[in-house]
Write a protein that holds these residues in place. Structure first.
Motif, mmCIF file in Angstrom:
data_model
loop_
_atom_site.group_PDB
_atom_site.id
_atom_site.type_symbol
_atom_site.label_atom_id
_atom_site.label_comp_id
_atom_site.label_asym_id
_atom_site.label_seq_id
_atom_site.Cartn_x
_atom_site.Cartn_y
_atom_site.Cartn_z
ATOM 1 N N ASN A 38 -5.537 6.331 2.878
ATOM 2 C CA ASN A 38 -6.538 5.269 2.855
ATOM 3 C C ASN A 38 -6.065 4.048 2.079
ATOM 4 N N THR A 39 -5.212 4.256 1.087
ATOM 5 C CA THR A 39 -4.646 3.128 0.343
ATOM 6 C C THR A 39 -3.828 2.238 1.272
ATOM 7 N N VAL A 40 -2.950 2.859 2.053
ATOM 8 C CA VAL A 40 -2.128 2.095 3.000
ATOM 9 C C VAL A 40 -3.006 1.434 4.056
ATOM 10 N N THR A 41 -3.980 2.186 4.569
ATOM 11 C CA THR A 41 -4.853 1.664 5.618
ATOM 12 C C THR A 41 -5.683 0.497 5.117
ATOM 13 N N ALA A 42 -6.244 0.625 3.918
ATOM 14 C CA ALA A 42 -7.097 -0.426 3.366
ATOM 15 C C ALA A 42 -6.314 -1.720 3.153
ATOM 16 N N LEU A 43 -5.128 -1.622 2.590
ATOM 17 C CA LEU A 43 -4.335 -2.827 2.354
ATOM 18 C C LEU A 43 -3.815 -3.398 3.666
ATOM 19 N N GLY A 58 0.809 -1.212 0.000
ATOM 20 C CA GLY A 58 0.000 0.000 0.000
ATOM 21 C C GLY A 58 0.840 1.258 0.000
ATOM 22 N N PHE A 59 1.959 1.230 0.728
ATOM 23 C CA PHE A 59 2.853 2.379 0.769
ATOM 24 C C PHE A 59 3.448 2.653 -0.608
ATOM 25 N N TRP A 72 4.492 5.786 -5.078
ATOM 26 C CA TRP A 72 4.973 5.761 -6.465
ATOM 27 C C TRP A 72 3.973 5.155 -7.440
ATOM 28 N N ASN A 73 2.732 4.957 -6.971
ATOM 29 C CA ASN A 73 1.679 4.397 -7.818
ATOM 30 C C ASN A 73 2.057 3.026 -8.376
ATOM 31 N N THR A 74 2.777 2.242 -7.585
ATOM 32 C CA THR A 74 3.137 0.880 -7.986
ATOM 33 C C THR A 74 1.901 -0.003 -7.949
ATOM 34 N N ASN A 75 1.744 -0.844 -8.936
ATOM 35 C CA ASN A 75 0.564 -1.702 -9.028
ATOM 36 C C ASN A 75 0.515 -2.675 -7.854
ATOM 37 N N GLU A 76 -0.521 -2.546 -7.019
ATOM 38 C CA GLU A 76 -0.608 -3.380 -5.813
ATOM 39 C C GLU A 76 -0.915 -4.846 -6.128
ATOM 40 N N LEU A 77 -1.527 -5.134 -7.278
ATOM 41 C CA LEU A 77 -1.744 -6.527 -7.659
ATOM 42 C C LEU A 77 -0.413 -7.262 -7.764
#
Length: 349
Positions: free
Chosen positions: A242-247, A134-135, A140-145
Motif C-alpha cells: 500500500n505504501t508503493v501504491t499510495a505514492l 514508495g519502494f 528499507w524504510n527510507t524517509n519518503e519526504l
C-alpha cells in the motif's frame, strides 16, 4: 427529521473546520498587508478582491488556474491518508507535462485517442518516480519526504535541459517546447478565457478520490495504515504494498496536473511552469483538512488569491509576492497547534 439533523451537523462541522477558519484569517491578514504596503489601498483592494470576477476572461482564467491545485491537493490527500507525504509534486507535474508533450507530438495524427494516450503515458511516468520513493520506503524504510523531494530536484534540471536544448521551439521567444496540434487540445468552454474542459476532469477526479478512499477496500486499508500502521499490519493489511501504491497514485494525480496543463492550457511545456505547484497543492490540501470533498473551494480560493494578486499588480503596481506571503500564512495556520486545538475539530479517518 434525521435528514435535517444530518444537514445541520454537516454545516456545523464545516463552520468548525479549517476550510473556513484558515482562509478567513488569511484574508484578514491580506487586507492588513495591503493597507500597510500599498499607496492606494482602496484601489488595490478593489482589484485584488473584485478583479478576478470583473469579466469572463479573468474569471475563466482563475478557474483554469485552480485545476492543477485540485489535482495536487488530491495527490497529497491520497498519500496523507495512507500515512505518507509526497513532497515531489513539482517534479512530478513537470515530468508528467513533458512526457505528455513528447507523446502527443508522436501521436498527433490520432486526435482525441492520441490525447488520451499522451495523458496516460504522462500520468504513469509521474506516478512511477513517486512509486520509486514508495519502494524504497517499503523495502528499507527510507524517509519518503526526503526521497520524493530529492528525486523531484533531480528530474527538474534534466527536463530543463531537454526544453532548452533538443526540444526548444526556435520560433518563440519563450524557453518552451513546440506546441501540440489543435486536434490534440482540450476544448475551451469560457472564451475568451483559457478555461478548458480539463476543469470537468478535475471535478470528476474529486469524486473518484473520495469514492476510492471511503467506499473501497483499498481506500479503507490506506486510512487504517495512515491512522496506525502497526495495527493495520497486525490486522492483515499489506502496508508495504500500500505504501508503493499510495505514492504511485499520489504521483499520478500530480502528473494529471502537468498533463492537463499541456493539453488544456499551454499546449507546450514552458520552462519552470510547474514552479510552486507542488507546494500550492499541499496548501490546498492543508486548508481542506485533507478532505477530498473540501478540495474544490480551497483550490479556487488559492487561485483567487494568485489571480487577484496578479490583477492588482497590473493595475496598481502592487507586488505579486503578496500571494506567496498569504500562502506562507496559510501554511503556518494549517500546522499551528493553537489553531487546531482552538478552532478545528478532529476529523474521523
Amino acid at each position: 427529521m434525521n435528514k435535517g439533523r444530518n444537514i445541520f451537523s454537516g454545516i456545523k462541522n464545516i463552520l468548525h473546520s479549517s476550510t473556513l477558519i484558515i482562509p478567513l484569517i488569511a484574508v484578514l491578514f491580506l487586507i492588513l498587508i495591503i493597507f500597510i504596503l500599498s499607496d492606494t489601498p482602496g484601489r488595490t483592494l478593489y482589484f485584488f478582491f473584485i478583479g478576478p470576477f470583473r469579466n469572463l476572461f479573468n474569471f475563466g482564467n482563475m478557474l483554469n488556474a485552480s485545476i492543477p491545485y485540485i489535482f495536487g491537493a488530491l495527490g497529497i490527500i491520497i498519500a496523507i491518508k495512507a500515512g505518507h507525504l509526497n513532497l515531489g509534486g513539482e517534479g512530478q507535474v513537470y515530468l508528467g507535462a513533458f512526457i505528455t508533450l513528447i507523446t502527443a507530438l508522436v501521436f498527433d495524427t490520432f486526435g482525441i485517442i492520441g490525447t488520451i494516450v499522451a495523458v496516460t503515458v504522462g500520468v504513469f511516468s509521474a506516478g512511477s518516480i513517486s512509486a520509486f520513493s514508495g519502494f524504497f520506503k517499503a523495502k528499507w524504510n527510507t524517509n519518503e519526504l526526503i526521497t520524493t523531494f530529492l528525486v523531484s530536484c533531480a528530474v527538474i534540471p534534466v527536463i530543463d535541459y531537454f526544453i532548452t536544448g533538443p526540444f526548444l521551439d526556435q520560433e518563440t521567444s519563450l524557453l518552451s517546447t513546440k506546441k501540440i496540434t489543435d486536434n490534440m487540445r482540450l476544448s475551451l468552454i469560457l472564451k475568451p478565457s483559457g478555461l478548458s474542459s480539463g476543469i470537468f476532469i478535475a471535478l470528476v477526479f474529486v469524486v473518484i478520490v473520495w469514492y476510492f478512499l471511503y467506499k473501497t477496500k483499498t481506500g479503507y486499508e490506506f486510512r487504517m495504515a495512515g491512522h496506525n500502521e502497526m495495527f493495520a499490519r497486525y490486522g492483515g493489511i499489506d502496508t508495504k504494498r500500500n505504501t508503493v501504491t499510495a505514492l504511485f497514485l499520489s504521483g499520478c494525480l500530480y502528473g494529471f496536473a502537468g498533463s492537463i496543463a499541456v493539453v488544456g492550457t499551454h499546449y507546450s511545456v514552458i520552462k519552470d511552469f510547474s514552479s510552486g505547484l507542488g507546494w500550492s497543492g499541499l496548501t490546498a490540501a492543508l486548508i481542506a483538512g485533507f478532505s477530498p470533498s473540501a478540495v474544490i473551494p480551497c483550490a479556487v480560493f488559492l487561485a483567487w488569491i494568485n489571480s487577484g494578486a496578479r490583477i492588482a499588480m497590473q493595475n496598481t503596481g502592487f507586488t505579486f509576492e503578496v500571494a506567496y506571503i498569504v500562502q506562507a500564512v496559510i501554511f503556518f495556520l494549517s500546522t499551528s497547534s493553537f489553531i487546531k486545538n482552538s478552532f478545528i475539530s478532529r476529523r474521523k479517518i
